[in-house]
Design a protein around this motif. Structure first.
Motif: not given
Length: 607
Positions: A373, A424, A426, A509, A512, A523-526, A593-595
């Motif tokens: 990532y 960002h 992946h 959501e 990725t 999963r990525r969340h913005w 953003g989190t993964v």
């Protein structure tokens, strides 16, 4: 793509995260600590001669520990179990020859227990002698509990515990393996002996003691090689167990470890406020619980450092979840680490073993499927991934062997795709896929956790920081290359796989990865303000890949809000259940953003 966050707050990355001890617990040091242990032994003896057992993880500085015991308890007789009953090094070398192999890096996992390192007759004789002694006795050394259990006498038990990274640092500075005459040996061979043999037996041994220990001692802080300013602290066993149980039910971080490398870069040094005097930093092991530490902190700010593996071994179901534990046992299967090549060089061109190969050859249960990532990317950043269409396999292997022999450099881009990489992105890398990260990249590597099983194919003609050529394993590598993963397959399966799962208001959501051949789901969340999550019965590992500062909170108040900063990896144990991530009061970022990684198929109700 969401807008970038301000860069100013990045320096708040916490390099010494802590886990709280119970409010009434205190870290004991010096004579006070050993007097408390002695008092416990005396109280338990019930009129007999008291027995204090100090079982020390291999790598503990026993002479320094013995000196501290002599100073604190001068009337006690110290018996070094290792000197009295350990098998000679040459016998151990022969016993574990098949595990250690002749290879510089790879061995075969041992299933031995600690008693395999001892002479059974001498152990039995020592137990009789200790049981008949009318003086206060301290049994000291790795396996001391073996002797104490054979006496039948009551005793107080201290576990002197160490993190693997501290052991490795000492070995690099000349410390030998356990009772081995190898201070000058190649550090990779020292690591191999620890990884495949010593640490396996030591972890099995301490699992038998966790429920019984009266005190846990921070052996990382004992000896001349201990971190500057640290004092060896000791915490009561009940406080240790309570802190660990609480940690398995709230978000936490392990202590990150940073290490230089020949291809290392400058990004972490600048953004994470690391020592500017170091030439570079290549790796950060930001979530590898088998090797990282936990810092247990009391209300006065005193700490005891323990291996974070202790949490995995003592609270596997609460931490991992029932299904993940059923699949992997007491082992943390998800690894997050950083690979920094900003202003550095390419990683080695490499491949990871296929599952059947790692099982049959090295005794590991599963393999290192992984992904890159891109936490950040500079000009010209690229990822080498998969073979180009129509290459000649025999010609490639011939060119690799010629490069290994020093005849000519290997032309990687003649055979391997080079995909442009930006922040960002992946890239998915199931085992068997040829790959490498190029220069000017800051990679968050999300992978499974079998540690060292990387087969280097080409290392760009470099030597290691120790001046020794880095190991290349072409024979292993050739047996694991998935030649069918050409350009078309790679583009269709491993590149640009982000897909929208849901969108509501300012929350997006995405899935990725990883590839269907890999067991990790990402999963990525913005989001702008907050996003809700639920562990659904399985461990979550997350990283704040965008935004300055956020906090993890419980919708029911089950745990105190936990602050995380940009680039920090944090663990949310399965036992947490519902949680949310929201902007903190101090945050100035526009979006976050989190993964999030979890083991596929382990959520409650998931088919």
């Amino acid at each position: 793509m969401p807008t970038a966050s301000p860069s100013e707050p990045i320096g708040r990355y916490e390099k010494q995260p802590t886990v709280p001890l119970p409010a009434d617990a205190r870290v004991l040091t010096g004579d006070r600590a050993w007097n408390a242990a002695a008092e416990t032994a005396v109280a338990r003896a019930a009129g007999r001669a008291p027995l204090l057992v100090v079982d020390a993880y291999p790598g503990t500085d026993l002479p320094r520990l013995a000196d501290a015991l002599t100073d604190a308890l001068p009337d006690w007789t110290i018996v070094d179990v290792e000197d009295a009953a350990a098998l000679p090094t040459e016998v151990l070398d022969a016993r574990f020859a098949d595990n250690l192999t002749d290879d510089r890096v790879f061995g075969v996992l041992s299933h031995a227990n600690v008693d395999a390192f001892y002479d059974p007759e001498r152990l039995a004789k020592l137990a009789v002698e200790v049981d008949g002694d009318d003086r206060p006795v301290i049994l000291l050394g790795w396996g001391a509990d073996l002797v104490a259990r054979r006496t039948g006498a009551p005793y107080a038990l201290v576990l002197a515990d160490m993190a693997r990274w501290e052991i490795q640092l000492r070995q690099r500075d000349g410390a030998p393996n356990w009772r081995a005459a190898n201070p000058a040996e190649d550090r990779l061979r020292k690591y191999k002996r620890g990884f495949f043999v010593e640490w396996r037996a030591a972890d099995r041994h301490k699992r038998t003691m966790f429920d019984r220990v009266d005190f846990v001692l921070d052996a990382n802080a004992i000896g001349a090689a201990a971190p500057a300013g640290r004092t060896a602290g000791m915490v009561a066993g009940d406080a240790f167990r309570t802190a660990i149980a609480n940690a398995a039910r709230a978000p936490f971080r392990v202590v990150p470890f940073f290490d230089p490398g020949v291809w290392g870069g400058q990004w972490m040094k600048e953004k994470l406020d690391l020592d500017p005097a170091q030439p570079n930093y290549a790796w950060c092991f930001d979530c590898v619980p088998e090797e990282n530490s936990l810092l247990l902190e009391d209300a006065d700010g005193a700490i005891v450092e323990i291996p974070s593996l202790d949490l995995v071994l003592t609270q596997p179901k609460a931490l991992l979840g029932e299904r993940t534990y059923a699949r992997f046992g007491a082992e943390f299967p998800i690894r997050f680490d950083f690979l920094d090549t900003m202003e550095g060089g390419n990683l080695s061109l490499q491949v990871h073993p296929l599952t059947d190969y790692i099982q049959q050859t090295f005794g590991m249960a599963y393999t290192q499927d992984e992904s890159y990532y891109m936490l950040d990317a500079g000009d010209g950043a690229k990822v080498f991934l998969g073979f180009k269409d129509g290459i000649d396999q025999d010609a490639m292997m011939a060119d690799l062997r010629a490069a290994e022999d020093g005849e000519r450099p290997f032309d990687a881009e003649k055979y391997v795709n080079a995909f442009p990489a930006k922040k960002h992105d992946h890239f998915l890398i199931p085992a068997g896929t040829v790959h490498s990260s190029g220069a000017n990249s800051m990679v968050l590597e999300i992978s499974a956790t079998p540690f060292i099983f990387t087969f280097k194919l080409w290392d760009w003609g470099r030597v290691g920081l120790d001046g020794v050529p880095r190991p290349v394993h072409l024979d292993h590598g050739e047996r694991n290359l998935a030649w069918e993963r050409d350009t078309a397959w790679t583009e269709a399966n491993l590149v640009d796989q982000a897909r929208v799962v849901s969108q509501e208001g300012d929350t997006l959501e995405e899935r990725t990865g990883l590839h269907e051949l890999e067991f990790i789901e990402v999963r990525r969340h913005w989001f702008a303000d907050e996003v809700r999550h639920d562990t659904e019965g399985t461990v979550n590992v997350l990283n704040l890949v965008e935004g300055d500062e956020a906090e993890v909170a419980s919708p029911t108040g089950a745990f105190a809000p936990y602050t995380v900063h940009y680039a920090e990896t944090f663990i949310v144990p399965a036992a947490v259940g519902p949680y949310l991530i929201r902007r903190s009061a101090r945050s100035r970022a526009e979006r976050f953003g989190t993964v999030k990684a979890s083991v596929r198929g382990t959520r409650t109700g998931e088919a």
